[in-house]
Design a protein around this motif. Structure first.
Motif, PDB file in Angstrom:
ATOM      1  N   LEU A  64       0.763  -1.353  -0.147  1.00 37.76           N
ATOM      2  CA  LEU A  64      -0.051   0.114   0.137  1.00 37.76           C
ATOM      3  C   LEU A  64       0.768   1.244  -0.054  1.00 37.76           C
ATOM      4  N   TYR A  65       2.138   1.039   0.220  1.00 41.04           N
ATOM      5  CA  TYR A  65       3.133   2.346   0.449  1.00 41.04           C
ATOM      6  C   TYR A  65       4.437   2.029   0.115  1.00 41.04           C
ATOM      7  N   GLY A  66       4.605   1.244  -0.841  1.00 40.31           N
ATOM      8  CA  GLY A  66       5.830   1.018  -1.660  1.00 40.31           C
ATOM      9  C   GLY A  66       6.985   0.345  -0.690  1.00 40.31           C
ATOM     10  N   GLY A  67       6.346  -0.159   0.429  1.00 43.63           N
ATOM     11  CA  GLY A  67       7.652  -0.722   1.073  1.00 43.63           C
ATOM     12  C   GLY A  67       7.957  -2.149   0.773  1.00 43.63           C
ATOM     13  N   ARG A  68       8.623  -2.761   1.731  1.00 38.93           N
ATOM     14  CA  ARG A  68       8.962  -4.180   1.315  1.00 38.93           C
ATOM     15  C   ARG A  68       8.446  -5.414   2.069  1.00 38.93           C
ATOM     16  N   ILE A  69       8.401  -6.602   1.534  1.00 38.81           N
ATOM     17  CA  ILE A  69       7.787  -7.688   2.168  1.00 38.81           C
ATOM     18  C   ILE A  69       8.642  -8.140   3.229  1.00 38.81           C
ATOM     19  N   THR A  71       8.983 -11.132   5.886  1.00 42.59           N
ATOM     20  CA  THR A  71       8.583 -12.628   5.892  1.00 42.59           C
ATOM     21  C   THR A  71       8.108 -12.640   7.530  1.00 42.59           C
ATOM     22  N   THR A  72       8.354 -12.165   8.462  1.00 44.42           N
ATOM     23  CA  THR A  72       7.956 -12.255   9.763  1.00 44.42           C
ATOM     24  C   THR A  72       6.877 -11.500  10.134  1.00 44.42           C
ATOM     25  N   ALA A  73       6.354 -10.375   9.168  1.00 43.02           N
ATOM     26  CA  ALA A  73       4.935  -9.726   9.104  1.00 43.02           C
ATOM     27  C   ALA A  73       3.746 -10.617   9.099  1.00 43.02           C
ATOM     28  N   ARG A  74       2.855 -10.277  10.019  1.00 49.19           N
ATOM     29  CA  ARG A  74       1.523 -11.026   9.846  1.00 49.19           C
ATOM     30  C   ARG A  74       0.437 -10.043   8.859  1.00 49.19           C
ATOM     31  N   LEU A  75      -0.032 -10.431   7.880  1.00 48.89           N
ATOM     32  CA  LEU A  75      -0.642  -9.444   6.973  1.00 48.89           C
ATOM     33  C   LEU A  75      -2.166  -9.619   6.956  1.00 48.89           C
ATOM     34  N   ASP A  76      -2.982  -8.833   6.710  1.00 49.71           N
ATOM     35  CA  ASP A  76      -4.493  -8.994   6.456  1.00 49.71           C
ATOM     36  C   ASP A  76      -5.142  -8.332   5.300  1.00 49.71           C
ATOM     37  N   PRO A  77      -4.735  -8.576   4.380  1.00 51.03           N
ATOM     38  CA  PRO A  77      -5.210  -7.858   2.904  1.00 51.03           C
ATOM     39  C   PRO A  77      -6.583  -7.528   2.793  1.00 51.03           C
ATOM     40  N   ASP A  78      -7.411  -8.308   3.360  1.00 49.65           N
ATOM     41  CA  ASP A  78      -8.868  -7.878   3.252  1.00 49.65           C
ATOM     42  C   ASP A  78      -9.158  -6.811   4.471  1.00 49.65           C
ATOM     43  N   ARG A  79      -8.640  -6.781   5.339  1.00 48.43           N
ATOM     44  CA  ARG A  79      -8.929  -5.602   6.345  1.00 48.43           C
ATOM     45  C   ARG A  79      -8.124  -4.396   5.723  1.00 48.43           C
ATOM     46  N   ASP A  80      -6.824  -4.441   5.064  1.00 50.49           N
ATOM     47  CA  ASP A  80      -6.131  -3.337   4.651  1.00 50.49           C
ATOM     48  C   ASP A  80      -7.095  -2.812   3.705  1.00 50.49           C
ATOM     49  N   ALA A  81      -7.754  -3.287   2.860  1.00 54.85           N
ATOM     50  CA  ALA A  81      -8.740  -2.895   1.813  1.00 54.85           C
ATOM     51  C   ALA A  81     -10.120  -2.361   2.416  1.00 54.85           C
ATOM     52  N   LEU A  82     -10.512  -2.875   3.495  1.00 59.78           N
ATOM     53  CA  LEU A  82     -11.749  -2.428   4.302  1.00 59.78           C
ATOM     54  C   LEU A  82     -11.567  -1.013   4.700  1.00 59.78           C
ATOM     55  N   GLU A  83     -10.073  -1.154   5.479  1.00 64.23           N
ATOM     56  CA  GLU A  83      -9.968   0.307   6.363  1.00 64.23           C
ATOM     57  C   GLU A  83      -9.464   1.513   5.291  1.00 64.23           C
ATOM     58  N   SER A 104      -3.575   4.476  12.992  1.00 65.87           N
ATOM     59  CA  SER A 104      -3.090   5.650  12.843  1.00 65.87           C
ATOM     60  C   SER A 104      -2.136   5.717  11.438  1.00 65.87           C
ATOM     61  N   GLN A 105      -1.567   4.427  11.454  1.00 63.51           N
ATOM     62  CA  GLN A 105      -0.939   4.147  10.247  1.00 63.51           C
ATOM     63  C   GLN A 105      -1.601   4.105   9.085  1.00 63.51           C
ATOM     64  N   MET A 106      -2.715   3.518   9.118  1.00 70.80           N
ATOM     65  CA  MET A 106      -3.656   3.380   8.102  1.00 70.80           C
ATOM     66  C   MET A 106      -4.233   4.938   7.660  1.00 70.80           C
ATOM     67  N   LEU A 107      -4.566   5.585   8.409  1.00 67.22           N
ATOM     68  CA  LEU A 107      -4.763   6.986   8.443  1.00 67.22           C
ATOM     69  C   LEU A 107      -3.721   7.738   7.514  1.00 67.22           C
ATOM     70  N   ASN A 108      -2.648   7.825   7.736  1.00 68.70           N
ATOM     71  CA  ASN A 108      -1.246   8.183   7.051  1.00 68.70           C
ATOM     72  C   ASN A 108      -1.282   7.605   5.684  1.00 68.70           C
ATOM     73  N   ILE A 109      -1.454   6.151   5.578  1.00 70.72           N
ATOM     74  CA  ILE A 109      -1.259   5.659   4.163  1.00 70.72           C
ATOM     75  C   ILE A 109      -2.293   6.049   3.401  1.00 70.72           C
ATOM     76  N   ALA A 110      -3.589   6.206   3.728  1.00 65.21           N
ATOM     77  CA  ALA A 110      -4.758   6.254   2.894  1.00 65.21           C
ATOM     78  C   ALA A 110      -4.353   7.787   2.197  1.00 65.21           C
ATOM     79  N   LEU A 111      -3.962   8.584   2.947  1.00 67.94           N
ATOM     80  CA  LEU A 111      -3.745   9.869   2.534  1.00 67.94           C
ATOM     81  C   LEU A 111      -2.273  10.012   1.698  1.00 67.94           C
ATOM     82  N   GLY A 112      -1.751   8.971   1.390  1.00 72.12           N
ATOM     83  CA  GLY A 112      -0.693   9.174   0.552  1.00 72.12           C
ATOM     84  C   GLY A 112       0.730   8.969   1.461  1.00 72.12           C
ATOM     85  N   GLY A 113       0.818   8.668   2.631  1.00 74.62           N
ATOM     86  CA  GLY A 113       1.910   8.599   3.307  1.00 74.62           C
ATOM     87  C   GLY A 113       2.595   7.217   3.396  1.00 74.62           C
ATOM     88  N   SER A 114       3.699   7.255   4.053  1.00 74.19           N
ATOM     89  CA  SER A 114       4.377   5.776   4.160  1.00 74.19           C
ATOM     90  C   SER A 114       4.930   5.530   5.582  1.00 74.19           C
TER      91      SER A 114
END
Length: 238
Positions: A64-69, A71-83, A104-114
């Motif tokens: 969502l913000y051009g970072g790197r994957i 491997t230890t991160a636990r992700l939830d793409p469906d929740r990302d899309a909803l929020e 707070s991080q999602m608020l920033n990312i939705a508005l184009g931040g990283s």
């Protein structure tokens, strides 16, 4: 003006939200509002609520913000899309937003931040404390709305995060940093009202300053319900 308590939509994880949502709902109720829980895969009607809370949880996908994957991160793409969709829809409809930790991080990312994906590797002087107890010190930026609703003195908060805001999104400013300089809160500078805090104020409902954050959201939601400006209503709660 309506006597109906403002209704707040609260996004949570499908996996752990059953534990977190009751705490957030309690804080919203203490602040004079009522709430409903949203999870990915179920109906979430932005038009039915007066404001939203984006709750805490797993890391946000770096896609969502051009970072790197990582491997230890636990992700939830469906929740990302909803929020992300809910934040943008809230702003399109002039509805207030409170982001908690991941939110707070999602608020920033939705508005184009990283984000800093490993924030403590970047801010090596920041205290790496992982606890729901208020043991981390944050310093609020003078003149911000957060300082108005929660006070200007340094604040003790909890900390459960590994990521943090890096580049600010559109229309946002820094509202608080920790003693190592890491961003700990952000806020929107214009209508609608929006604040993101990196800590979990729902665990600190006994603290007057933390309740000020929820009172501000509910005040903004009441103003939105009554089709009146939100920021003056929030300022009146200070």
């Amino acid at each position: 003006m309506s006597k109906r308590k403002p209704l707040i939509g609260v996004t949570t994880s499908r996996r752990s939200g059953w534990r977190i949502y009751p705490l957030i709902a309690l804080n919203v109720w203490l602040a004079g509002g009522r709430s409903t829980r949203w999870v990915a895969g179920r109906d979430a009607d932005i038009d039915a609520v007066d404001g939203i809370i984006i709750g805490g949880g797993d890391d946000i996908s770096p896609d969502l913000y051009g970072g790197r994957i990582v491997t230890t991160a636990r992700l939830d793409p469906d929740r990302d899309a909803l929020e992300r969709g809910m934040v943008l829809a809230a702003f399109e409809r002039n509805k207030p937003v409170l982001g908690i930790c991941r939110g707070s991080q999602m608020l920033n990312i939705a508005l184009g931040g990283s984000l800093h994906q490993d924030a403590y590797a970047t801010y090596t002087s920041s205290d790496h404390i992982r606890t729901i107890l208020p043991r981390k010190t944050v310093c609020l930026e003078p003149g911000t709305r957060l300082a108005g609703v929660a006070g200007t003195a340094p604040m003790k908060v909890n900390a459960l995060h590994s990521q943090a805001v890096d580049r600010l999104g559109r229309g946002l400013r820094v509202a608080a940093r920790d003693t190592g300089g890491m961003i700990q809160a952000i806020e929107r500078v214009s209508e609608p009202f929006a604040i993101g805090v990196q800590w979990h104020p729902e665990h600190l409902f006994y603290a007057h300053r933390q309740m000020g954050i929820f009172r501000a959201l509910v005040a903004a939601a009441a103003a939105r319900r009554d089709v009146t400006p939100q920021l003056p209503k929030v300022d009146a709660t200070m």
